[in-house]
Design a protein around this motif. Sequence first.
Motif, short mmCIF file in Angstrom:
data_model
loop_
_atom_site.label_atom_id
_atom_site.label_comp_id
_atom_site.label_asym_id
_atom_site.label_seq_id
_atom_site.Cartn_x
_atom_site.Cartn_y
_atom_site.Cartn_z
N THR A 296 0.84 -1.20 0.00
CA THR A 296 0.00 0.00 0.00
C THR A 296 0.87 1.25 0.00
O THR A 296 1.89 1.31 0.69
CB THR A 296 -0.92 0.00 1.24
N TYR A 297 0.46 2.25 -0.76
CA TYR A 297 1.14 3.54 -0.80
C TYR A 297 0.18 4.59 -0.26
O TYR A 297 -0.91 4.80 -0.80
CB TYR A 297 1.54 3.90 -2.24
N LEU A 298 0.56 5.25 0.84
CA LEU A 298 -0.24 6.32 1.43
C LEU A 298 0.51 7.64 1.32
O LEU A 298 1.70 7.71 1.64
CB LEU A 298 -0.52 6.05 2.91
N GLU A 299 -0.19 8.69 0.91
CA GLU A 299 0.41 10.02 0.87
C GLU A 299 -0.64 11.05 1.29
O GLU A 299 -1.76 11.04 0.81
CB GLU A 299 0.94 10.34 -0.52
N ASN A 300 -0.23 11.93 2.23
CA ASN A 300 -1.12 12.99 2.74
C ASN A 300 -2.41 12.42 3.33
O ASN A 300 -3.50 12.94 3.09
CB ASN A 300 -1.48 13.98 1.62
N CYS A 301 -2.28 11.37 4.12
CA CYS A 301 -3.45 10.71 4.70
C CYS A 301 -3.40 10.76 6.22
O CYS A 301 -2.34 10.91 6.83
CB CYS A 301 -3.51 9.24 4.26
N SER A 311 -5.60 -1.80 1.10
CA SER A 311 -5.48 -1.60 -0.34
C SER A 311 -4.05 -1.87 -0.80
O SER A 311 -3.09 -1.60 -0.08
CB SER A 311 -5.87 -0.17 -0.70
N THR A 312 -3.89 -2.41 -1.99
CA THR A 312 -2.56 -2.55 -2.58
C THR A 312 -2.32 -1.46 -3.61
O THR A 312 -1.42 -1.56 -4.43
CB THR A 312 -2.42 -3.93 -3.25
N HIS A 313 -3.13 -0.40 -3.58
CA HIS A 313 -3.01 0.71 -4.50
C HIS A 313 -2.58 1.97 -3.73
O HIS A 313 -2.46 1.96 -2.50
CB HIS A 313 -4.34 0.97 -5.22
N GLY A 314 -2.40 3.05 -4.46
CA GLY A 314 -2.07 4.31 -3.83
C GLY A 314 -3.30 5.01 -3.29
O GLY A 314 -4.36 5.00 -3.93
N ILE A 315 -3.19 5.60 -2.12
CA ILE A 315 -4.26 6.39 -1.52
C ILE A 315 -3.69 7.76 -1.19
O ILE A 315 -2.68 7.87 -0.50
CB ILE A 315 -4.83 5.72 -0.25
N PHE A 316 -4.35 8.81 -1.68
CA PHE A 316 -3.84 10.16 -1.53
C PHE A 316 -4.89 11.05 -0.87
O PHE A 316 -6.08 10.95 -1.15
CB PHE A 316 -3.48 10.77 -2.90
#
Length: 328
Positions: A296-301, A311-316
């Motif tokens: 999982t990629y998290l940014e600004n969360c 999730s194995t997707h990016g979450i922004f």
Amino acid sequence: MVLGAGIGSRLDPLTRSLPKPAVPVVGKPVIGHILDHLKHYGVTEIMINVQYLGEKLMTVIGDGSSYGVKVSYSVEDELWGDAGGVKRCEAFFRDSDDDTFMVVGGDDLSDMDFGAIIAEHKAKNATATIGAKRVEDPSQFGIAVTDADNFITRFQEKPKPGEAFSNLANTGVYLFKQRVFDTIPAATFYGFGKDVLPTLLAAGEPMLAVPTDAYWEDVGNLTIYRKAQRDCLDGAVRVVFPAGARVSENCFVCEGAQVHGTLSDYTVVGKNAIIEAGAIVKNSVLWDGAIVKAGTYLENCVVGNGVTVSSTHGIFNAQIVEAKRPTP
């Protein structure tokens, strides 16, 4: 008294599970930083009013012993305003031998010199004193105009853009003599900025505004909430980090957290949180017990207490506050 009864709607959805004074800033409730700061200046007997999610705030802070102070609570059946809430605690203050009492906001992050404000209040025999700070946008605050000795000559509550008399803002740090209670009606919604201060000014009572250049932010919206984490890590505001926490490469990890993935750009990780191998977390805040699954990629969360992000997707740019069952 620390004001802790507000709803915190501007921090929604984070405040659906915690009252605003309890939201964590670098691993500690923002109100906990206030208690640390009061203790530093010798204020050890503190009343906190609670209403919205009040039981959770009382559980988080307890009797105050973990902060070296003694905390009592005023449980409000409905919101009474800041002055109305203080009025309900009049007996608490009347029991003191000191004629002066202090009121601060429960969601403010500051390293203001309370000692200097107290000393100025007493030296100039003011009925009321506010901590004040120059701001760029006066429309969000109560604004004071002062004379050469810092006595307030005019007060304006949240002026419309372009109509402010000054940019010297009321920070919500107050000192009062006990006789101020005579101006606050019982069982009435009443405010300091809207009601009490104008009444005192009209009556000719001496009121001070003590200017400060210290750090002061109302952690009242998501932008400032995330900024507050960064400011703590950069040393822009002096705070006491929780015991056992570690700071490395501008990231903050609380005791008991397990970090197997990659952190960057001022990420804050709460107690017992888990970042699995292969996960990447950037410029985000993970509350206690949060789990970020591998891939999982998290940014600004911001991820709430005990939430699993599978999730194995990016979450922004997300505020993830509801627990989710991990994907098999």
